[in-house]
Motif scaffolding. Structure first.
Motif, PDB file in Angstrom:
ATOM      1  N   ARG A   2       0.911  -1.179   0.003  1.00 47.79           N
ATOM      2  CA  ARG A   2       0.018   0.061  -0.014  1.00 47.79           C
ATOM      3  C   ARG A   2       0.947   1.221   0.051  1.00 47.79           C
ATOM      4  N   GLU A  89     -13.287  -6.918   3.863  1.00 49.09           N
ATOM      5  CA  GLU A  89     -12.426  -6.204   3.602  1.00 49.09           C
ATOM      6  C   GLU A  89     -11.855  -5.072   4.410  1.00 49.09           C
ATOM      7  N   THR A  92      -8.465  -3.095   4.732  1.00 49.05           N
ATOM      8  CA  THR A  92      -8.024  -1.996   4.137  1.00 49.05           C
ATOM      9  C   THR A  92      -8.367  -0.809   4.405  1.00 49.05           C
TER      10      THR A  92
END
Lengths: 393, 393
Positions: A2, A89, A92
């Motif tokens: 990321r 998710e 994230t």
């Protein structure tokens, strides 16, 4: 990794939300994955200490893990909670914290698995004591993912996995086998007893050798306290078959290519190499909590890491993903562990119990959600098997 | 790509061996692979024109192929000769010629498979005529590697392959299937008839559609004359299952990533994608003769090409190598072709016959030696199948 998220990270540090805000942010985040604070479902979280919310936002995985170890929260089914988190998710949507960034840099810049440093993981984890692992792993003493296609018990799943490996390697009595990271030797005993081959197993843990040797009787197995780069192996080469189960996770990114080169050098031209490893998502970094408490210096490869390291050295004959089987394996270990931990003479404290429970259930949930972690068995050949490789399942 | 060989190449051009030297060099080279000039074994080469030796050294694969087409040499079993050549790695000992270098550069610099140029391969190869392919491929009209695990005939091997694909995709009646590069539609008919699913097949060849449509009866199949990048596909998405058999070889290196992105966009989140493709050795360039005469603008991917293109888009659930089955498939096509070519009304000339024979037997030998070319079926998932992907063989 990321990348490119440096700015918001800094923002998070300079304008950290107040505790009241943290509770709201975390509650909303978890709610989007169907997880409630103090709710009645098995995957809901009961919070005992309000500082949990702040710590989770500030330190993400490390905060989640350490606050659990400290008893700040509980959950009837951590595995279900983790699986739901990944499905939605949620990971994230938590910002990266500096500890993750630094740990990631450390993995990238340092060779944490140099020959000198490599014994560290063996000492801290595998040397917890054979008695401990006997209770958790059961009689097979196999500390890797079982194969549950037909198995009904943990023991069957491990023996079926070993038989699968022997089948995939087309192992026969004329073969010399090398097992890189042989653990307590169950695979070696299965292979030499079942197929009549001769074998060398290498490990960095003297404890494992001490346990395995007396159990190998008259079987043709040599146990060596050795690294895969040990020059003595070259003198024993070529091996007809090479296997490595659950050891590549300790090799380290900077050594992947070197590892493949070593195996290539040790393998016969018409030989086969079976690599059994956990696989990671290409965007996943190192989990800081796991790295600190469970597997120091460990990192799991992505599919791209593997194929880059393989390069032109090997042809991919077979690639088998049975990641969902690690869920069942971990749940079986967890059941054994809890039974052991409830005994009056269990030698570790409450904090250790919580740490170990979190480790097993967190990974079970991660494998169950399928997105983040895989279990891969690759069969590789230098030149491709004449007549075709016969893939088995 | 054998980079860094520029100097010796130049040397070859400036100090080309005389014809007498060429004969000696080629004879020695072939002898090291057990192949004799004018010998009595089926893999030996009978030379009719002495210029062959020069041409082979000067133009390598192109010279070998064109001189065969020109009738300068013969060989009772070209497949055995080629297999022996690869086993002895003779190909690495012939110098690269400029045609190879230029062709390689062309593949790297130009997008030979742009939307505009892509129909070229369809026009030159696949439009040879349906009658021609009916004779060579037999009733299945399937122009890709069969699956010979249990099959005894070419037809069985193709139907078994199609059943294998349906099994691997876990195809059922509720599914919508997209077939990218559907050829003459046999897989689509197998899938829709056997599983009751609905399907769209795309191809760049109107001939194929004209042949396939009337044979699809009441089955739920739409045939589109369309490229995989066609925006109309997005409007039809998501597809539960996507399959692409023997088409990726025409996609081109510069489009691999784009191709994977297209499939990713078209596939349902819990869907499966099966990619069936020839695989190349990472060090192998484009074969100039094949590129010029058989498959213009085609290039086969290496394992690294594939995994780089897949990147973070898909999880590898399964990777199956059955390259040896292409040997049997090509030999069966060759048998059909020779029977057809011997008929009095065969519509092509002697030079075409020799070209096509060389193509089929050269590839059969290449797949037999296993080192250079593979046949891979990959099963890919966006998030990993819940409960685990069940791999079949």
């Amino acid at each position: 990794m990321r990348s490119g998220e440096r700015a918001p990270l800094f923002e998070l540090k300079t304008s950290r939300p107040s505790r009241f805000d943290s509770r709201r942010i975390v509650t909303d985040l978890l709610a989007s994955g169907g997880i409630a604070i103090d709710g009645g479902e098995p995957w809901d979280i009961r919070v005992h200490d309000e500082r949990f919310f702040d710590r989770l936002l500030r330190e993400e995985s490390l905060g989640l893990g350490e606050s659990y170890m400290d008893g700040w929260w509980d959950c009837p089914s951590i595995d279900q909670m983790i699986c739901r988190s990944f499905d939605a998710e949620l990971h994230t949507r938590l910002k990266l914290d500096w500890a993750t960034v630094l740990s990631e840099l450390r993995v990238r810049l340092l060779n944490l698995q140099s020959i000198r440093r490599a014994p560290r993981v063996a000492r801290t984890h595998y040397d917890l004591g054979n008695a401990f692992f006997e209770r958790m792993l059961g009689p097979t003493m196999t500390y890797s993912c079982g194969y549950w296609r037909k198995a009904r018990t943990l023991e069957e799943s491990q023996d079926d996995k070993h038989e699968l490996v022997c089948e995939k390697l087309d192992l026969d009595s004329g073969d010399r086998l090398l097992d890189i990271g042989c653990g307590w030797g169950r695979l070696l005993r299965h292979a030499t007893e079942g197929r009549g081959c001769r074998a060398i197993g290498i490990t960095l843990s003297q404890n494992q050798i001490d346990w395995a040797k007396p159990r190998s009787g008259a079987l043709s197995i040599d146990y060596w306290l050795a690294d895969y780069r040990d020059p003595r192996l070259v003198q024993s080469a070529p091996f007809d078959k090479i296997v490595s189960v659950g050891m590549f996770e300790h090799v380290g990114r900077r050594n992947y290519r070197r590892y493949m080169e070593c195996v290539h050098r040790l393998l016969a031209d018409d030989g086969l190499f079976l690599l059994h490893t956990i696989g990671n998502h290409p965007h996943a970094g190192v989990d800081v909590w796991t790295e600190r408490y469970i597997f120091p210096n460990s990192v799991t490869p992505s599919q791209r890491d593997l194929v880059s390291a393989i390069g032109e050295l090997f042809i991919i004959e077979d690639w088998h993903n049975f990641g969902a089987d690690y869920d069942r394996t971990l749940m079986a270990w967890h059941e054994n562990f809890e039974r052991h931990a409830a005994e009056p003479d269990f030698p570790y404290d409450e904090r250790f119990k919580r740490m170990w429970r979190l480790y097993l259930l967190m990974f079970a949930g991660t494998f169950r959600s399928r997105m983040r972690m895989q279990l891969w068995q690759l069969v590789l050949a230098k030149k491709g098997r004449r007549g075709g490789y016969r893939s088995v399942r």
